[in-house]
Write a protein that holds these residues in place. Structure first.
Motif, PDB file in Angstrom:
ATOM      1  N   THR A  58      31.067  -1.939  38.492  1.00 39.81           N
ATOM      2  CA  THR A  58      32.216  -2.756  38.894  1.00 39.81           C
ATOM      3  C   THR A  58      31.855  -3.640  40.081  1.00 39.81           C
ATOM      4  O   THR A  58      32.726  -4.233  40.676  1.00 39.81           O
ATOM      5  CB  THR A  58      33.395  -1.849  39.290  1.00 39.81           C
ATOM      6  N   ARG A  59      30.593  -3.735  40.403  1.00 43.79           N
ATOM      7  CA  ARG A  59      30.199  -4.474  41.601  1.00 43.79           C
ATOM      8  C   ARG A  59      30.504  -5.968  41.511  1.00 43.79           C
ATOM      9  O   ARG A  59      30.789  -6.595  42.505  1.00 43.79           O
ATOM     10  CB  ARG A  59      28.708  -4.277  41.881  1.00 43.79           C
ATOM     11  N   SER A  60      30.450  -6.558  40.332  1.00 42.19           N
ATOM     12  CA  SER A  60      30.654  -7.993  40.246  1.00 42.19           C
ATOM     13  C   SER A  60      32.071  -8.345  39.814  1.00 42.19           C
ATOM     14  O   SER A  60      32.427  -9.504  39.786  1.00 42.19           O
ATOM     15  CB  SER A  60      29.644  -8.605  39.262  1.00 42.19           C
ATOM     16  N   THR A  61      32.876  -7.380  39.464  1.00 44.29           N
ATOM     17  CA  THR A  61      34.245  -7.648  39.048  1.00 44.29           C
ATOM     18  C   THR A  61      35.196  -6.763  39.826  1.00 44.29           C
ATOM     19  O   THR A  61      34.784  -5.863  40.541  1.00 44.29           O
ATOM     20  CB  THR A  61      34.407  -7.354  37.536  1.00 44.29           C
ATOM     21  N   GLY A  62      36.479  -7.010  39.667  1.00 42.91           N
ATOM     22  CA  GLY A  62      37.484  -6.198  40.337  1.00 42.91           C
ATOM     23  C   GLY A  62      37.987  -5.098  39.423  1.00 42.91           C
ATOM     24  O   GLY A  62      38.047  -5.262  38.211  1.00 42.91           O
ATOM     25  N   SER A  63      38.345  -3.978  40.009  1.00 44.39           N
ATOM     26  CA  SER A  63      38.925  -2.887  39.229  1.00 44.39           C
ATOM     27  C   SER A  63      39.752  -1.997  40.138  1.00 44.39           C
ATOM     28  O   SER A  63      39.589  -1.992  41.354  1.00 44.39           O
ATOM     29  CB  SER A  63      37.846  -2.076  38.524  1.00 44.39           C
ATOM     30  N   THR A  64      40.637  -1.265  39.510  1.00 45.17           N
ATOM     31  CA  THR A  64      41.444  -0.274  40.213  1.00 45.17           C
ATOM     32  C   THR A  64      41.144   1.066  39.581  1.00 45.17           C
ATOM     33  O   THR A  64      41.173   1.210  38.360  1.00 45.17           O
ATOM     34  CB  THR A  64      42.941  -0.613  40.098  1.00 45.17           C
ATOM     35  N   VAL A  65      40.842   2.049  40.429  1.00 44.74           N
ATOM     36  CA  VAL A  65      40.402   3.354  39.937  1.00 44.74           C
ATOM     37  C   VAL A  65      41.224   4.454  40.601  1.00 44.74           C
ATOM     38  O   VAL A  65      41.399   4.443  41.829  1.00 44.74           O
ATOM     39  CB  VAL A  65      38.903   3.579  40.244  1.00 44.74           C
ATOM     40  N   ASN A  66      41.706   5.386  39.786  1.00 40.40           N
ATOM     41  CA  ASN A  66      42.402   6.560  40.318  1.00 40.40           C
ATOM     42  C   ASN A  66      41.389   7.668  40.543  1.00 40.40           C
ATOM     43  O   ASN A  66      40.583   7.963  39.662  1.00 40.40           O
ATOM     44  CB  ASN A  66      43.457   7.066  39.333  1.00 40.40           C
ATOM     45  N   GLY A  67      41.474   8.294  41.696  1.00 46.15           N
ATOM     46  CA  GLY A  67      40.660   9.475  41.950  1.00 46.15           C
ATOM     47  C   GLY A  67      41.265  10.678  41.253  1.00 46.15           C
ATOM     48  O   GLY A  67      42.389  10.622  40.751  1.00 46.15           O
ATOM     49  N   THR A  68      40.534  11.767  41.228  1.00 44.34           N
ATOM     50  CA  THR A  68      41.069  12.997  40.663  1.00 44.34           C
ATOM     51  C   THR A  68      42.138  13.557  41.606  1.00 44.34           C
ATOM     52  O   THR A  68      42.207  13.198  42.776  1.00 44.34           O
ATOM     53  CB  THR A  68      39.970  14.058  40.464  1.00 44.34           C
ATOM     54  N   VAL A  69      42.963  14.444  41.082  1.00 47.80           N
ATOM     55  CA  VAL A  69      43.967  15.116  41.914  1.00 47.80           C
ATOM     56  C   VAL A  69      43.273  16.277  42.613  1.00 47.80           C
ATOM     57  O   VAL A  69      42.771  17.191  41.971  1.00 47.80           O
ATOM     58  CB  VAL A  69      45.142  15.632  41.064  1.00 47.80           C
ATOM     59  N   ALA A  70      43.218  16.209  43.934  1.00 47.04           N
ATOM     60  CA  ALA A  70      42.620  17.286  44.730  1.00 47.04           C
ATOM     61  C   ALA A  70      43.721  18.283  45.070  1.00 47.04           C
ATOM     62  O   ALA A  70      44.703  17.925  45.719  1.00 47.04           O
ATOM     63  CB  ALA A  70      41.993  16.713  45.998  1.00 47.04           C
ATOM     64  N   GLN A  71      43.573  19.504  44.609  1.00 46.29           N
ATOM     65  CA  GLN A  71      44.556  20.548  44.898  1.00 46.29           C
ATOM     66  C   GLN A  71      44.210  21.188  46.241  1.00 46.29           C
ATOM     67  O   GLN A  71      43.189  21.843  46.352  1.00 46.29           O
ATOM     68  CB  GLN A  71      44.567  21.603  43.791  1.00 46.29           C
ATOM     69  N   THR A  72      45.049  20.956  47.241  1.00 48.14           N
ATOM     70  CA  THR A  72      44.839  21.574  48.546  1.00 48.14           C
ATOM     71  C   THR A  72      45.831  22.710  48.720  1.00 48.14           C
ATOM     72  O   THR A  72      46.759  22.845  47.932  1.00 48.14           O
ATOM     73  CB  THR A  72      45.029  20.556  49.700  1.00 48.14           C
ATOM     74  N   ARG A  73      45.652  23.481  49.757  1.00 46.73           N
ATOM     75  CA  ARG A  73      46.563  24.618  49.952  1.00 46.73           C
ATOM     76  C   ARG A  73      47.969  24.166  50.319  1.00 46.73           C
ATOM     77  O   ARG A  73      48.911  24.917  50.172  1.00 46.73           O
ATOM     78  CB  ARG A  73      45.984  25.594  50.961  1.00 46.73           C
ATOM     79  N   TRP A  74      48.154  22.929  50.774  1.00 42.72           N
ATOM     80  CA  TRP A  74      49.496  22.429  51.093  1.00 42.72           C
ATOM     81  C   TRP A  74      50.065  21.561  49.988  1.00 42.72           C
ATOM     82  O   TRP A  74      51.214  21.142  50.083  1.00 42.72           O
ATOM     83  CB  TRP A  74      49.498  21.656  52.406  1.00 42.72           C
ATOM     84  N   GLY A  75      49.270  21.240  48.974  1.00 42.20           N
ATOM     85  CA  GLY A  75      49.774  20.420  47.872  1.00 42.20           C
ATOM     86  C   GLY A  75      48.715  19.440  47.390  1.00 42.20           C
ATOM     87  O   GLY A  75      47.637  19.321  47.975  1.00 42.20           O
ATOM     88  N   PRO A  76      49.018  18.717  46.310  1.00 43.12           N
ATOM     89  CA  PRO A  76      48.049  17.803  45.709  1.00 43.12           C
ATOM     90  C   PRO A  76      47.873  16.513  46.510  1.00 43.12           C
ATOM     91  O   PRO A  76      48.803  16.052  47.159  1.00 43.12           O
ATOM     92  CB  PRO A  76      48.660  17.499  44.342  1.00 43.12           C
ATOM     93  N   VAL A  77      46.650  15.974  46.427  1.00 41.03           N
ATOM     94  CA  VAL A  77      46.340  14.685  47.045  1.00 41.03           C
ATOM     95  C   VAL A  77      45.593  13.859  46.005  1.00 41.03           C
ATOM     96  O   VAL A  77      44.655  14.342  45.369  1.00 41.03           O
ATOM     97  CB  VAL A  77      45.457  14.836  48.312  1.00 41.03           C
ATOM     98  N   GLN A  78      46.032  12.610  45.820  1.00 48.26           N
ATOM     99  CA  GLN A  78      45.343  11.697  44.909  1.00 48.26           C
ATOM    100  C   GLN A  78      45.433  10.287  45.470  1.00 48.26           C
ATOM    101  O   GLN A  78      46.480   9.879  45.972  1.00 48.26           O
ATOM    102  CB  GLN A  78      45.969  11.727  43.509  1.00 48.26           C
ATOM    103  N   VAL A  79      44.318   9.564  45.387  1.00 45.53           N
ATOM    104  CA  VAL A  79      44.294   8.177  45.851  1.00 45.53           C
ATOM    105  C   VAL A  79      43.893   7.248  44.712  1.00 45.53           C
ATOM    106  O   VAL A  79      43.310   7.663  43.716  1.00 45.53           O
ATOM    107  CB  VAL A  79      43.336   7.969  47.055  1.00 45.53           C
ATOM    108  N   GLN A  80      44.220   5.986  44.902  1.00 50.44           N
ATOM    109  CA  GLN A  80      43.843   4.921  43.981  1.00 50.44           C
ATOM    110  C   GLN A  80      43.092   3.877  44.801  1.00 50.44           C
ATOM    111  O   GLN A  80      43.548   3.478  45.880  1.00 50.44           O
ATOM    112  CB  GLN A  80      45.093   4.308  43.351  1.00 50.44           C
ATOM    113  N   VAL A  81      41.954   3.446  44.294  1.00 44.87           N
ATOM    114  CA  VAL A  81      41.101   2.506  45.021  1.00 44.87           C
ATOM    115  C   VAL A  81      40.999   1.207  44.236  1.00 44.87           C
ATOM    116  O   VAL A  81      40.798   1.224  43.021  1.00 44.87           O
ATOM    117  CB  VAL A  81      39.687   3.102  45.221  1.00 44.87           C
ATOM    118  N   THR A  82      41.139   0.088  44.928  1.00 42.41           N
ATOM    119  CA  THR A  82      40.921  -1.225  44.327  1.00 42.41           C
ATOM    120  C   THR A  82      39.608  -1.759  44.880  1.00 42.41           C
ATOM    121  O   THR A  82      39.391  -1.759  46.093  1.00 42.41           O
ATOM    122  CB  THR A  82      42.073  -2.195  44.653  1.00 42.41           C
ATOM    123  N   ILE A  83      38.758  -2.191  43.962  1.00 44.68           N
ATOM    124  CA  ILE A  83      37.419  -2.664  44.334  1.00 44.68           C
ATOM    125  C   ILE A  83      37.243  -4.079  43.794  1.00 44.68           C
ATOM    126  O   ILE A  83      37.501  -4.330  42.609  1.00 44.68           O
ATOM    127  CB  ILE A  83      36.335  -1.736  43.766  1.00 44.68           C
TER     128      ILE A  83
END
Length: 163
Positions: free
Chosen positions: A68-93
């Protein structure tokens, strides 16, 4: 002599009572009601990990076959299960650079979680944008959420073949 023994025994009982009361109060205030005493269940509404299709958005996720280095994209990370609850991010490149990081899932359920995330998530986003990678420092007071953030961010960057 007998009075001294009774006085010492009474002091031990009072000391034991005070220590027990303090321990009970500490345990009461440290109990996390947002978990309800149960293990976290699978997260409803979590975005699928992987590259997100460009608008018009399709409900399924797609995988990238190239860089994706020469083009743009949006990518969702996996859902990280933490002891306080889930965390998930989305990255635009765009052109190999991280241009945006959005939090899709975060621990919630009580005012304390909201307070912690209110200051931690913007700092983590700023650090990720500055570092252009997932090699960022944890935010003090939000170590568990920071770990989940980094885990999801790294998964998104790996899926996008960046950093």
């Amino acid at each position: 002599m007998d009075g001294e023994r009774h006085g010492a025994a009474r002091m031990r009982r009072i000391t034991l009572w005070i220590v027990s009361t303090i321990a009970a109060v500490v345990l009461l205030f440290s109990y996390r009601t947002s978990l309800g005493g149960q293990a976290p269940s699978p997260v409803a509404g979590a975005a699928a990990p992987g590259i997100v299709p460009s608008p018009p958005a399709e409900p399924r996720s797609t995988r990238s076959t190239g860089s994706t280095r020469s083009t743009g994209s949006t990518v969702n990370g996996t859902v990280a299960q933490t002891r306080w609850g889930p965390v998930q991010v989305q990255v635009t490149i765009n052109n190999g650079r991280i241009t945006e990081v959005r939090t899709l899932l975060r621990p919630s359920g009580n005012d304390r979680d909201d307070e912690i995330n209110g200051y931690a998530l913007p700092r983590l986003r700023a650090e990720a944008l500055a570092a252009q990678s997932a090699r960022i420092d944890a935010v003090s007071g939000a170590t568990v959420t920071s770990g989940g953030y980094v885990e999801s961010l790294q998964a998104a960057l790996d899926a996008a073949h960046v950093g």
